[in-house]
Write a protein that holds these residues in place. Structure first.
Motif, short mmCIF file in Angstrom:
data_model
loop_
_atom_site.label_atom_id
_atom_site.label_comp_id
_atom_site.label_asym_id
_atom_site.label_seq_id
_atom_site.Cartn_x
_atom_site.Cartn_y
_atom_site.Cartn_z
N VAL A 135 19.87 36.69 13.28
CA VAL A 135 21.00 35.89 12.81
C VAL A 135 22.28 36.65 13.17
O VAL A 135 22.36 37.87 12.99
CB VAL A 135 20.93 35.64 11.29
N ALA A 136 23.25 35.94 13.68
CA ALA A 136 24.52 36.56 14.06
C ALA A 136 25.14 37.27 12.85
O ALA A 136 25.07 36.77 11.73
CB ALA A 136 25.49 35.49 14.58
N PRO A 137 25.73 38.45 13.05
CA PRO A 137 26.23 39.25 11.93
C PRO A 137 27.13 38.49 10.96
O PRO A 137 26.99 38.63 9.75
CB PRO A 137 27.00 40.38 12.63
N LEU A 138 28.03 37.66 11.46
CA LEU A 138 28.97 36.96 10.59
C LEU A 138 28.33 35.77 9.87
O LEU A 138 28.94 35.18 8.97
CB LEU A 138 30.19 36.47 11.39
N GLU A 139 27.09 35.44 10.24
CA GLU A 139 26.41 34.29 9.63
C GLU A 139 25.30 34.72 8.66
O GLU A 139 24.62 33.86 8.08
CB GLU A 139 25.81 33.39 10.72
N ARG A 140 25.11 36.00 8.49
CA ARG A 140 24.04 36.47 7.62
C ARG A 140 24.38 36.23 6.16
O ARG A 140 25.54 36.25 5.77
CB ARG A 140 23.76 37.95 7.89
N GLY A 141 23.33 35.97 5.38
CA GLY A 141 23.52 35.73 3.97
C GLY A 141 23.93 34.31 3.62
O GLY A 141 24.29 34.04 2.47
N LYS A 142 23.87 33.40 4.58
CA LYS A 142 24.29 32.02 4.34
C LYS A 142 23.12 31.04 4.34
O LYS A 142 23.33 29.83 4.34
CB LYS A 142 25.31 31.59 5.41
N GLY A 143 21.90 31.55 4.39
CA GLY A 143 20.74 30.67 4.35
C GLY A 143 20.24 30.20 5.70
O GLY A 143 19.29 29.42 5.78
N ILE A 144 20.86 30.68 6.77
CA ILE A 144 20.47 30.21 8.11
C ILE A 144 19.08 30.68 8.48
O ILE A 144 18.31 29.95 9.12
CB ILE A 144 21.52 30.66 9.15
N ALA A 145 18.72 31.88 8.06
CA ALA A 145 17.38 32.41 8.38
C ALA A 145 16.29 31.48 7.85
O ALA A 145 15.32 31.16 8.54
CB ALA A 145 17.21 33.81 7.82
N GLY A 146 16.43 31.04 6.60
CA GLY A 146 15.45 30.15 6.02
C GLY A 146 15.41 28.80 6.71
O GLY A 146 14.34 28.22 6.91
N LEU A 147 16.58 28.31 7.12
CA LEU A 147 16.65 27.00 7.76
C LEU A 147 15.99 27.00 9.14
O LEU A 147 15.24 26.09 9.47
CB LEU A 147 18.11 26.55 7.87
N ILE A 148 16.26 28.03 9.93
CA ILE A 148 15.67 28.05 11.27
C ILE A 148 14.16 28.29 11.20
O ILE A 148 13.40 27.72 11.98
CB ILE A 148 16.37 29.08 12.19
#
Length: 318
Positions: A81-94
């Motif tokens: 996950v791109a550094p500025l996008e971490r902690g926003k739930g993107i990992a779980g979504l992808i």
């Protein structure tokens, strides 16, 4: 799919995405990331799906799902996950999108597996079954510096009677026979799995066919009744520094002297053809951790580079 007011778009990764993918993962694993060496092969693999998440046309995440075990297991790897996008739930979504895609395209998949490092949070163990754990010893050295130390270690062990026995190099057919042996599966392999550089495989004919076709070094302490087996992955370049190679050695079995012997033999095989700096990751049974660490420190003058907190094999139903 909305994430903090934006829409995520998912697509399959392509060759042309390589540089942008590398730009979001440059800080991963402190410079020893395997992804640069594997990306191109991954996207060409017919039983693997490499998924990208994009926000406003820019890549913000990647994950890979590899189908193994005769099509019954999805192995999730390479989450970025791109550094500025971490902690926003993107990992779980992808990951959720990728697993749904896999279920649609590979309906025979029954379970998903992950190999993760570090201490596991309690909530993880409510979602996944812990199959096994291996320890990880990470060391750095230069090939030209370690070769004389290896020679000295071989000489000392052979002359001192420290339970030295020459490890046996295995050909493809021998490796397949031993790793498919029920006794080896039950008594030697951790969690009845072959973990090759963070990728777990069940000991099945199809998996062994795939593994023995690659540039690995296979060893055993005995060709008929082995108690320790090992698998050395071909070294590959990593971003840590100019000329750096990463070397991975997976050891299976609980007898320290024989595990130590195979570690030395695996190392000797690889450094004989390399020059320059090497980052070596050694994976082995937790019960021999202290003996292996002490041997590396006192005999090879190698010291633990970082603490990974172990290697955990996790499984959950799809």
């Amino acid at each position: 799919m909305a994430v903090e007011g934006h829409t995520l778009e998912f697509c399959l990764a392509e060759e042309a995405d390589f540089e942008e993918v590398m730009s979001i993962s440059g800080d991963v694993y402190g410079g020893i990331d395997y992804l640069p060496a594997r990306y191109h092969a991954w996207i060409q693999d017919s039983v693997r799906r490499v998924i990208l998440a994009k926000k406003k046309g820019q890549i913000v995440a990647l994950v890979s799902v590899n189908i193994v075990d005769d099509g019954h297991t999805a192995v999730v790897e390479g989450l970025r996950v791109a550094p500025l996008e971490r902690g926003k739930g993107i990992a779980g979504l992808i990951q959720g999108y990728s697993l749904n895609l896999v279920k649609d395209q590979f309906p025979e998949v029954k379970v998903r597996r992950y190999v993760r490092s570090g201490q596991l949070a309690p909530e993880i163990l409510t979602k996944f079954r812990l199959i096994c754990k291996q320890e990880i010893l990470s060391v750095q050295f230069k090939a030209e510096d370690i070769r004389p130390k290896l020679e000295a270690a071989f000489t000392w062990l052979k002359e001192s009677g420290k339970q030295w026995e020459d490890p046996v190099l295995l050909g493809a057919s021998e490796a397949k026979r031993l790793f498919l042996s029920q006794r080896v599966v039950d008594e030697v392999l951790p969690g009845k799995a072959i973990i090759q550089d963070w990728v777990p495989y069940k000991p099945l004919e199809s998996n062994l066919e795939k593994l023995v076709s690659q540039d690995f070094i296979w060893m055993a302490d005995d060709k008929e009744e082995p108690t320790v087996l090992s698998l050395g992955t071909a070294p590959y370049r990593v971003p840590l520094g100019t000329g750096y190679h990463r070397l991975n050695i997976d050891i299976f079995g609980k007898q320290f002297p024989r595990a130590r012997n195979q570690f030395l033999a695996q190392l000797q095989q690889r450094v004989s053809t390399l020059e320059g700096p090497i980052y070596c990751l050694l994976y082995f049974e937790p019960s021999i951790w202290q003996d292996m660490l002490s041997f590396c420190q006192t005999t090879l003058e190698l010291h633990k580079d970082r603490d990974f907190g172990g290697q955990n094999l996790l499984e959950a139903d799809m």
